[in-house]
Design a protein around this motif. Structure first.
Motif, mmCIF file in Angstrom:
data_model
loop_
_atom_site.group_PDB
_atom_site.id
_atom_site.type_symbol
_atom_site.label_atom_id
_atom_site.label_comp_id
_atom_site.label_asym_id
_atom_site.label_seq_id
_atom_site.Cartn_x
_atom_site.Cartn_y
_atom_site.Cartn_z
ATOM 1 N N SER A 222 0.834 -1.193 0.000
ATOM 2 C CA SER A 222 0.000 0.000 0.000
ATOM 3 C C SER A 222 0.870 1.244 0.000
ATOM 4 C CB SER A 222 -0.913 0.027 1.226
ATOM 5 O OG SER A 222 -1.715 1.198 1.212
ATOM 6 N N ASN A 223 0.281 2.326 -0.443
ATOM 7 C CA ASN A 223 0.957 3.615 -0.348
ATOM 8 C C ASN A 223 0.406 4.433 0.819
ATOM 9 O OD1 ASN A 223 -1.547 4.220 -1.400
ATOM 10 N ND2 ASN A 223 -0.788 5.511 -3.065
ATOM 11 N N ALA A 224 -0.425 3.823 1.684
ATOM 12 C CA ALA A 224 -0.987 4.517 2.846
ATOM 13 C C ALA A 224 0.128 4.807 3.849
ATOM 14 C CB ALA A 224 -2.080 3.676 3.494
ATOM 15 N N PRO A 225 0.337 6.075 4.175
ATOM 16 C CA PRO A 225 1.428 6.411 5.089
ATOM 17 C C PRO A 225 1.195 5.852 6.493
ATOM 18 C CG PRO A 225 0.155 8.377 4.483
ATOM 19 C CD PRO A 225 -0.398 7.239 3.710
ATOM 20 N N GLY A 226 2.230 5.259 7.052
ATOM 21 C CA GLY A 226 2.184 4.782 8.433
ATOM 22 C C GLY A 226 1.527 3.430 8.623
ATOM 23 N N MET A 227 0.922 2.855 7.594
ATOM 24 C CA MET A 227 0.269 1.553 7.726
ATOM 25 C C MET A 227 1.327 0.449 7.698
ATOM 26 S SD MET A 227 -2.622 -0.211 5.294
ATOM 27 C CE MET A 227 -3.943 0.886 5.774
ATOM 28 N N HIS A 228 1.207 -0.489 8.665
ATOM 29 C CA HIS A 228 2.144 -1.611 8.726
ATOM 30 C C HIS A 228 1.476 -2.932 8.369
ATOM 31 C CE1 HIS A 228 4.505 0.876 11.914
ATOM 32 N NE2 HIS A 228 4.670 1.340 10.696
ATOM 33 N N GLY B 253 -0.163 0.042 12.645
ATOM 34 C CA GLY B 253 0.610 1.093 12.021
ATOM 35 C C GLY B 253 1.248 1.978 13.072
ATOM 36 N N SER B 254 1.797 3.051 12.603
ATOM 37 C CA SER B 254 2.433 4.005 13.513
ATOM 38 C C SER B 254 1.387 4.595 14.461
ATOM 39 C CB SER B 254 3.071 5.134 12.704
ATOM 40 O OG SER B 254 2.055 5.898 12.060
#
Length: 159
Positions: A93-99, A124-125
Motif C-alpha cells: 500500500s501507499n498509505a502512510p504509516g500503515m504496517h 501502524g504508527s
C-alpha cells in the motif's frame, strides 16, 4: 510509492492493535452479497463510492484496489466462504504509516436479507492509529452508504 506490509493471517482480525467494526443490513440474501464482494470485484466502484477502481489478480486469489484520495492496495484473499465470509489482507500500500491490514466481511442471514459486518483490522504508527480512530465516524458512514447502495444494486439485478 507503495511499500510492503507485514503479512498477517485471518486471526489478525481478532488481535489487531486497531479494530474498527461496522454492521448494516441489506435486503439481499447472503449468497448474492457474497457474489458482489468476492466475484464481482470490478463492480465495487458501482456501490462502494470510496473505491475508484478494483480488479482481480492472480486468477481471483488477489485484488488491486484504489480509493478516493489516491490510496492503493495490492491484496491477497485469505478467506472465501461463499455466503458467509470474505477476507483479504493488504500486501502492499501507499498509505502512510500503515504496517498491516486485514479486512473481513461476515454475512449472516437476517430475515429475508443479510446482516453485513465489516471489520477493518490494522496496525501502524501511532499517528496512523490515531488518525484511523478519528476517521471511524466517516468510515462508518461510507460503509453504511455502501451497503445501502449494494442493496439497491442487487435488487435491481434481480428485478
Amino acid at each position: 510509492m507503495a511499500h510492503r506490509l507485514r503479512t498477517v493471517q485471518p486471526d489478525f482480525v481478532g488481535s489487531a492493535p486497531l479494530r474498527l467494526v461496522f454492521t448494516a443490513e441489506v435486503s439481499a440474501p447472503p449468497d448474492a452479497v457474497y457474489r458482489a464482494l468476492a466475484e464481482d470485484v470490478e463492480g465495487w466502484p458501482g456501490w462502494f463510492t470510496q473505491v475508484t477502481a478494483a480488479r482481480p489478480l492472480d486468477a481471483g486469489a488477489g485484488r488491486e484496489v484504489r480509493l478516493r484520495g489516491g490510496i492503493a492496495f495490492r491484496e491477497t484473499i485469505v478467506a472465501a466462504e461463499p455466503g458467509r465470509r470474505y477476507a483479504y489482507r493488504a500486501d502492499e500500500s501507499n498509505a502512510p504509516g500503515m504496517h498491516a491490514l486485514l479486512e473481513e466481511w461476515l454475512l449472516t442471514p437476517a430475515g429475508t436479507g443479510t446482516r453485513v459486518q465489516w471489520t477493518f483490522a490494522a496496525d501502524g504508527s501511532a499517528l496512523f492509529r490515531f488518525t484511523m480512530r478519528r476517521a471511524r465516524p466517516g468510515m462508518g458512514k461510507s460503509f453504511r452508504d455502501a451497503v445501502r447502495n449494494l442493496g439497491r444494486r442487487l435488487s435491481t439485478a434481480t428485478a
